[in-house]
Design a protein around this motif. Structure first.
Motif, PDB file in Angstrom:
ATOM      1  N   ARG A 203      72.552 -12.205 -34.957  1.00  0.00           N
ATOM      2  CA  ARG A 203      72.731 -10.826 -34.510  1.00  0.00           C
ATOM      3  C   ARG A 203      73.359  -9.973 -35.610  1.00  0.00           C
ATOM      4  O   ARG A 203      72.932  -8.848 -35.874  1.00  0.00           O
ATOM      5  CB  ARG A 203      73.575 -10.806 -33.241  1.00  0.00           C
ATOM      6  N   LEU A 204      74.408 -10.506 -36.248  1.00  0.00           N
ATOM      7  CA  LEU A 204      75.037  -9.754 -37.329  1.00  0.00           C
ATOM      8  C   LEU A 204      74.163  -9.730 -38.570  1.00  0.00           C
ATOM      9  O   LEU A 204      74.177  -8.754 -39.330  1.00  0.00           O
ATOM     10  CB  LEU A 204      76.406 -10.358 -37.661  1.00  0.00           C
ATOM     11  N   TRP A 205      73.401 -10.780 -38.791  1.00  0.00           N
ATOM     12  CA  TRP A 205      72.485 -10.792 -39.930  1.00  0.00           C
ATOM     13  C   TRP A 205      71.542  -9.597 -39.860  1.00  0.00           C
ATOM     14  O   TRP A 205      71.336  -8.876 -40.849  1.00  0.00           O
ATOM     15  CB  TRP A 205      71.684 -12.096 -39.958  1.00  0.00           C
ATOM     16  N   GLY A 206      70.974  -9.388 -38.682  1.00  0.00           N
ATOM     17  CA  GLY A 206      70.070  -8.252 -38.521  1.00  0.00           C
ATOM     18  C   GLY A 206      70.767  -6.925 -38.753  1.00  0.00           C
ATOM     19  O   GLY A 206      70.213  -6.009 -39.377  1.00  0.00           O
ATOM     20  N   LEU A 207      72.005  -6.822 -38.282  1.00  0.00           N
ATOM     21  CA  LEU A 207      72.780  -5.596 -38.475  1.00  0.00           C
ATOM     22  C   LEU A 207      73.062  -5.364 -39.960  1.00  0.00           C
ATOM     23  O   LEU A 207      72.901  -4.247 -40.474  1.00  0.00           O
ATOM     24  CB  LEU A 207      74.091  -5.701 -37.695  1.00  0.00           C
ATOM     25  N   TYR A 208      73.485  -6.416 -40.645  1.00  0.00           N
ATOM     26  CA  TYR A 208      73.764  -6.290 -42.080  1.00  0.00           C
ATOM     27  C   TYR A 208      72.497  -5.940 -42.860  1.00  0.00           C
ATOM     28  O   TYR A 208      72.542  -5.167 -43.827  1.00  0.00           O
ATOM     29  CB  TYR A 208      74.359  -7.596 -42.617  1.00  0.00           C
ATOM     30  N   GLU A 209      71.383  -6.532 -42.477  1.00  0.00           N
ATOM     31  CA  GLU A 209      70.129  -6.255 -43.172  1.00  0.00           C
ATOM     32  C   GLU A 209      69.758  -4.784 -43.055  1.00  0.00           C
ATOM     33  O   GLU A 209      69.215  -4.187 -44.002  1.00  0.00           O
ATOM     34  CB  GLU A 209      69.001  -7.125 -42.588  1.00  0.00           C
TER      35      GLU A 209
ATOM     36  N   GLU B 194      77.180  -0.692 -32.395  1.00  0.00           N
ATOM     37  CA  GLU B 194      76.271  -1.799 -32.706  1.00  0.00           C
ATOM     38  C   GLU B 194      77.047  -3.045 -33.127  1.00  0.00           C
ATOM     39  O   GLU B 194      76.687  -4.166 -32.750  1.00  0.00           O
ATOM     40  CB  GLU B 194      75.290  -1.385 -33.804  1.00  0.00           C
ATOM     41  N   LEU B 195      78.090  -2.864 -33.909  1.00  0.00           N
ATOM     42  CA  LEU B 195      78.886  -4.014 -34.333  1.00  0.00           C
ATOM     43  C   LEU B 195      79.552  -4.677 -33.135  1.00  0.00           C
ATOM     44  O   LEU B 195      79.533  -5.907 -33.003  1.00  0.00           O
ATOM     45  CB  LEU B 195      79.942  -3.573 -35.351  1.00  0.00           C
ATOM     46  N   TRP B 196      80.135  -3.877 -32.250  1.00  0.00           N
ATOM     47  CA  TRP B 196      80.826  -4.440 -31.089  1.00  0.00           C
ATOM     48  C   TRP B 196      79.842  -5.114 -30.139  1.00  0.00           C
ATOM     49  O   TRP B 196      80.123  -6.195 -29.609  1.00  0.00           O
ATOM     50  CB  TRP B 196      81.613  -3.350 -30.362  1.00  0.00           C
ATOM     51  N   MET B 197      78.671  -4.533 -29.945  1.00  0.00           N
ATOM     52  CA  MET B 197      77.673  -5.140 -29.064  1.00  0.00           C
ATOM     53  C   MET B 197      77.209  -6.489 -29.627  1.00  0.00           C
ATOM     54  O   MET B 197      77.085  -7.483 -28.890  1.00  0.00           O
ATOM     55  CB  MET B 197      76.477  -4.212 -28.902  1.00  0.00           C
ATOM     56  N   ALA B 198      76.969  -6.530 -30.938  1.00  0.00           N
ATOM     57  CA  ALA B 198      76.539  -7.788 -31.551  1.00  0.00           C
ATOM     58  C   ALA B 198      77.608  -8.855 -31.375  1.00  0.00           C
ATOM     59  O   ALA B 198      77.306 -10.020 -31.060  1.00  0.00           O
ATOM     60  CB  ALA B 198      76.233  -7.575 -33.032  1.00  0.00           C
ATOM     61  N   HIS B 199      78.871  -8.467 -31.550  1.00  0.00           N
ATOM     62  CA  HIS B 199      79.954  -9.441 -31.401  1.00  0.00           C
ATOM     63  C   HIS B 199      80.090  -9.904 -29.950  1.00  0.00           C
ATOM     64  O   HIS B 199      80.307 -11.095 -29.689  1.00  0.00           O
ATOM     65  CB  HIS B 199      81.270  -8.846 -31.886  1.00  0.00           C
TER      66      HIS B 199
ATOM     67  N   GLY C  36      83.082 -10.995 -38.622  1.00  0.00           N
ATOM     68  CA  GLY C  36      83.895  -9.972 -38.000  1.00  0.00           C
ATOM     69  C   GLY C  36      84.993 -10.512 -37.120  1.00  0.00           C
ATOM     70  O   GLY C  36      85.680  -9.738 -36.435  1.00  0.00           O
ATOM     71  N   VAL C  37      85.184 -11.815 -37.104  1.00  0.00           N
ATOM     72  CA  VAL C  37      86.305 -12.416 -36.386  1.00  0.00           C
ATOM     73  C   VAL C  37      87.565 -12.191 -37.217  1.00  0.00           C
ATOM     74  O   VAL C  37      87.536 -12.278 -38.445  1.00  0.00           O
ATOM     75  CB  VAL C  37      86.046 -13.911 -36.143  1.00  0.00           C
TER      76      VAL C  37
ATOM     77  N   PRO D 277      87.095  -0.820 -28.488  1.00  0.00           N
ATOM     78  CA  PRO D 277      88.436  -0.990 -29.078  1.00  0.00           C
ATOM     79  C   PRO D 277      88.411  -0.535 -30.539  1.00  0.00           C
ATOM     80  O   PRO D 277      88.219  -1.337 -31.457  1.00  0.00           O
ATOM     81  CB  PRO D 277      88.673  -2.499 -28.952  1.00  0.00           C
ATOM     82  N   VAL D 278      88.606   0.729 -30.757  1.00  0.00           N
ATOM     83  CA  VAL D 278      88.375   1.325 -32.080  1.00  0.00           C
ATOM     84  C   VAL D 278      89.253   0.693 -33.153  1.00  0.00           C
ATOM     85  O   VAL D 278      88.780   0.372 -34.259  1.00  0.00           O
ATOM     86  CB  VAL D 278      88.603   2.852 -32.015  1.00  0.00           C
ATOM     87  N   ARG D 279      90.542   0.525 -32.858  1.00  0.00           N
ATOM     88  CA  ARG D 279      91.432  -0.073 -33.871  1.00  0.00           C
ATOM     89  C   ARG D 279      91.009  -1.508 -34.171  1.00  0.00           C
ATOM     90  O   ARG D 279      91.091  -1.964 -35.322  1.00  0.00           O
ATOM     91  CB  ARG D 279      92.885  -0.041 -33.399  1.00  0.00           C
ATOM     92  N   TRP D 280      90.581  -2.212 -33.137  1.00  0.00           N
ATOM     93  CA  TRP D 280      90.138  -3.605 -33.323  1.00  0.00           C
ATOM     94  C   TRP D 280      88.898  -3.652 -34.218  1.00  0.00           C
ATOM     95  O   TRP D 280      88.807  -4.471 -35.140  1.00  0.00           O
ATOM     96  CB  TRP D 280      89.847  -4.246 -31.966  1.00  0.00           C
ATOM     97  N   ILE D 281      87.951  -2.780 -33.958  1.00  0.00           N
ATOM     98  CA  ILE D 281      86.716  -2.764 -34.741  1.00  0.00           C
ATOM     99  C   ILE D 281      87.008  -2.432 -36.198  1.00  0.00           C
ATOM    100  O   ILE D 281      86.370  -2.982 -37.117  1.00  0.00           O
ATOM    101  CB  ILE D 281      85.716  -1.769 -34.123  1.00  0.00           C
TER     102      ILE D 281
END
Length: 849
Positions: free
Chosen positions: A413-419, A446-451, A607-608, A671-675
């Motif tokens: 999921r993150l691979w696709g986002l990074y690409e 998108e980052l939070w959904m992928a995570h 992103g952990v 969670p904006v600060r978390w992201i």
């Protein structure tokens, strides 16, 4: 009744023949489109066989293969993968170009190939994958364990037991290694009064051939067949047999297959005996004198030490090892006592009972390193007694911080986002500023959904595993209890992961030191937390097993099994799910006993967010924005006090910073600060801790210089190596013979009231014996001192001859400039000229008496 055994597999249609090619190279395991080729065939079967490709293809029904051969969409995807494979993988191996040989007792490449135990092996596997991506001329050597490392089974009381299922050779992606004429290679080594035989198999890791030695042969008696059964199994004699096979047998296999590496890299001391095989080869096959061969070998060897824990450094009783080494020393035309002394520090040689493989490796490697900046410092302090005449800052053990193979660990999921959003070469050590800008601009949604999807996948996997391994969760195995436990974990709450080898110094139960605070976190209704633990203890480590049992029994006793889980049989596949799916990666070693800690890097690239003691890689990675540091207290000298203190610090972080940050939703559902911290974690992981960067560092700092050195040493019938041997004999006579002398330097004027920019002249008288001035460097040696007046940061200034008094007596002098402020110490020394002997053990140096 004697049976003839054979296998019958489905017939692969011509349209799908590339699947057979792909099954013989583990390249597929770090290419998402290639993995998808297999998953599309039968997702459930693929999961059941844990990605064992050959086994998988044998189990796919013939009808399904015929169906796929007519599926135009599948064929189109297969052709795209095939084109990429053929673009990067050569059709033939040019053995003459494989200049670097990488030796390791274990390789963690994929969970279906069980020839690894933990971090050391996974690091070696990532090393090979990165070398393949970079097309480095590397070949690797290891052992083909038929049973491998154990399968962990936890009984009803949470106690670890070990089981050793056999890996069937026909299910592994290996082919027989052959010599240049095409004949399968079988090597042998002499074990005192009998021979140990090993077949050579080749496992292709992309562009890198991994040679694996296998003793399951009819030529071997039953006890010698066991040499390659189990990783880290058996007694000391078995371990010695394994290390002799790896080092000496492994190098013999290289030669038999036509390889002639210029550089050998020892991944830990397990491979140290390869130096004897290299010397023997140069003596018997090339015609060098033993000392010339020795000079050539140590100057082109690389040694990496991975452990700052004394117990983790391999030693063998001299009485055990001597009969074996007599054989190999004789083959190399060396004295066995001399060989054994290479594994013993100078100050212990008169009374030593053990030979250290780490000392042996350091002694016979011109290039040595730890695996993080902090570990390099620890290693220099730990092994400074090998160079007793040098300050710690000059101990020739550097550091190359470990990295992880990005493509093997980033979620799809993150691979696709990074690409979509990052620079095209984001996974291959790109410009960090460009990379960071791209990561910080990733859409938060998108980052939070992928995570979140990764966390949900982890929860599903954990539930499936808990259903399969239900026996230790409850006292009764009723249907009602089973149904209740299949819903453990919550896919929407803060999830903390802790997974690694369960050794006592890693403190897997640090949270249990404050049970009330832990229970409060687990049972909190508004801001709940859940913890997932995994890891194996060494079979002989009852202390580590007790830590596992304590966690399981705590969860049972406090009825928090749905929020605190221990997942059984930790392997690479489970590690991928954990580092991709948890929110926080927890690491709690006693500093400085964690050499590197690559699992935290794998978490970061997903992103952990790391929460860790400032040890290993985290000591150089943490910047205040990319995670949390568990502050230690160096004033505590007792482990019990330190553990209690750091446990309190961990809970303070969880309660006051981590949990509030995760559940803060000021930006709506996000969670904006978390992201923001997630993005900084990704910047750190992708930007600084990839195995591409790591292997490029090895290539730049070690492989290329060592290859050049080997070429210079062996040119013109080893003329340069012979010259070095002659010089060494002169140095030994003079330095080791105590003939040299240097006075404490005298300063012209006063050293009081010195300021930055001031200069002063120093001079000293020396006696050089039979050595000429051009053979030595006479230096003013100075630097800042600590409270004990020991130089901690040194500088050397080369002196020049001022007067020649004759008969080896000289006066030397130089000018020293005060460049920085501080308290300094000054002395002088004589050393071998240039840098050619700087890394030798113990080296050649003389100080004022």
């Amino acid at each position: 009744m004697e049976l003839q055994l054979y296998n019958v597999a489905p017939r692969i249609p011509d349209e799908l023949k590339f699947l057979e090619t792909l099954s013989n190279n583990i390249w597929w395991c770090w290419h998402p489109q290639a993995i998808e080729l297999f998953v599309r065939i039968n997702p459930n079967l693929w999961r059941d066989v844990s990605g064992s490709v050959k086994e998988f293809l044998r189990m796919v029904p013939q009808a399904r293969l015929e169906e796929l051969a007519r599926d135009s969409g599948y064929i189109r995807q297969l052709r795209a993968v095939q084109a990429e494979f053929e673009r990067v993988i050569p059709k033939q191996d040019d053995v003459s170009k494989r200049m670097v040989a990488y030796f390791s007792l274990e390789f963690g490449i994929h969970e279906s190939i069980r020839i690894f135990s933990g971090g050391l092996g996974v690091l070696a596997g990532d090393h090979l994958k990165a070398a393949s991506d970079l097309k480095l001329p590397l070949i690797a050597v290891g052992l083909l364990y038929r049973q491998g490392y154990f399968r962990q089974v936890l009984d009803r009381n949470g106690w670890q037991t070990e089981h050793y299922p056999v890996s069937e050779i026909h299910n592994l992606p290996v082919v027989r290694g052959c010599d240049p004429s095409g004949k399968p290679v079988t090597i042998s080594i002499r074990l005192v009064d009998r021979d140990l035989y090993a077949a050579v198999w080749v496992l292709w890791v992309g562009n890198v051939p991994l040679l694996l030695l296998d003793t399951e042969l009819p030529q071997n008696p039953p006890d010698l067949r066991e040499v390659t059964w189990r990783l880290y199994g058996g007694d000391k004699r078995m371990r010695l047999h394994q290390e002799l096979l790896l080092g000496i047998g492994g190098f013999k296999a290289l030669v038999a297959m036509g390889y002639s590496p210029a550089v050998c890299h020892m991944n830990e001391g397990h491979a140290g005996f390869l130096s004897l095989a290299r010397i023997s080869h140069l003596v018997n096959d090339v015609g060098y004198e033993p000392d010339v061969a020795l000079e050539t070998v140590w100057r082109s060897n690389v040694f990496t030490t991975h452990t700052p824990v004394p117990a983790g450094n391999e030693v063998f009783d001299i009485n055990l090892v001597r009969p074996y080494l007599e054989v190999f020393a004789n083959e190399a035309h060396l004295n066995v006592d001399r060989v054994i002394r290479w594994g013993i520090p100078i100050n212990e040689r008169d009374h030593a009972s053990e030979m250290s493989m780490t000392v042996f490796g350091l002694r016979l490697a011109n290039y040595s390193n730890g695996v993080s900046r902090l570990h390099g410092e620890v290693a220099r302090e730990m092994w400074k007694h090998l160079w007793p005449q040098r300050s710690v800052s000059e101990i020739p053990i550097g550091h190359i911080t470990n990295g992880v193979h990005i493509a093997s660990w980033v979620s799809t999921r993150l691979w696709g986002l990074y690409e979509r959003y990052l620079t095209p070469k984001w996974a291959n050590n790109p410009d960090k500023a460009v990379l960071a800008a791209g990561i910080r601009s990733l859409p938060d949604e998108e980052l939070w959904m992928a995570h979140e999807l990764c966390r949900q996948s982890l929860v599903r996997r954990a539930r499936r595993l808990m259903q399969n391994n239900f026996r230790y969760l409850t006292d009764d195995a009723s249907a009602a209890s089973f149904a209740k436990k299949k819903n453990v974990l919550d896919p929407d709450i803060l999830t903390v992961g802790f997974a690694r080898r369960f050794a006592t110094y890693k403190r897997g139960t640090l949270l249990l030191r404050n049970p009330e605070r832990l229970i409060a976190l687990l049972k909190d209704k508004t801001r709940p937390v859940q913890f997932i633990f995994a890891g194996k203890a060494h079979p002989a480590d009852d202390g580590g097993k007790r830590l596992i049992q304590e966690l399981i029994q705590f969860a049972q006793r406090e009825n928090v099994q749905d929020r605190l889980l221990f997942l059984e049989n930790y392997d690479i596949g489970m590690a991928r799910s954990l580092v991709q799916g948890v929110d926080v990666w927890l690491n709690t070693p006693r500093r400085p006993q964690e050499a590197s800690g690559t699992s935290g890097m794998k978490a970061a690239v997903n992103g952990v967010i790391n929460c860790s003691i400032l040890d290993g890689w985290w000591a150089e990675a943490y910047n205040g924005e990319n995670g949390w540091a568990i502050e230690g207290n160096d004033y505590y000298t007792e482990d019990e006090d330190r553990d209690n203190y750091e446990s309190q610090e961990l809970f303070n972080l969880l309660e006051n910073e981590i949990i509030p940050c995760f559940y803060e939703r000021a930006g709506g559902d996000l969670p904006v600060r978390w992201i923001k911290r997630m993005k900084e974690s990704i910047v750190t992981g992708l930007g600084d801790f990839s195995s591409t960067r790591m292997v490029e560092d090895y290539d730049r700092m070690f492989y290329r210089p060592a290859t050049k050195a080997y070429e210079e040493l062996t040119a013109d019938n080893a003329a340069y190596a012979r010259e070095l041997v002659a010089r060494k004999e002169r140095y030994v006579r003079n330095f080791d013979g105590g003939k040299l002398y240097i006075e404490q330097p005298k300063v012209d004027g006063s050293l009081e009231n010195m300021h930055v920019g001031d200069r002063f002249r120093v001079s000293t008288r020396v006696y050089l014996g039979e050595l000429k001035p051009e053979e030595v460097d006479v230096e003013a040696y100075y630097g800042t001192v600590n409270a004990h007046n020991e130089i901690i940061s040194s500088v050397s200034e080369k002196m020049h001859v001022l007067e020649n008094f004759g008969n080896g007596n000289y006066r030397y002098g130089c000018e020293v400039t005060c460049k920085v402020s501080g308290r300094f110490g000054l002395t002088g020394r004589i050393k071998a000229s240039g840098k050619e002997w700087d890394n030798s053990v113990p080296g050649f140096m003389c100080w004022p008496k």
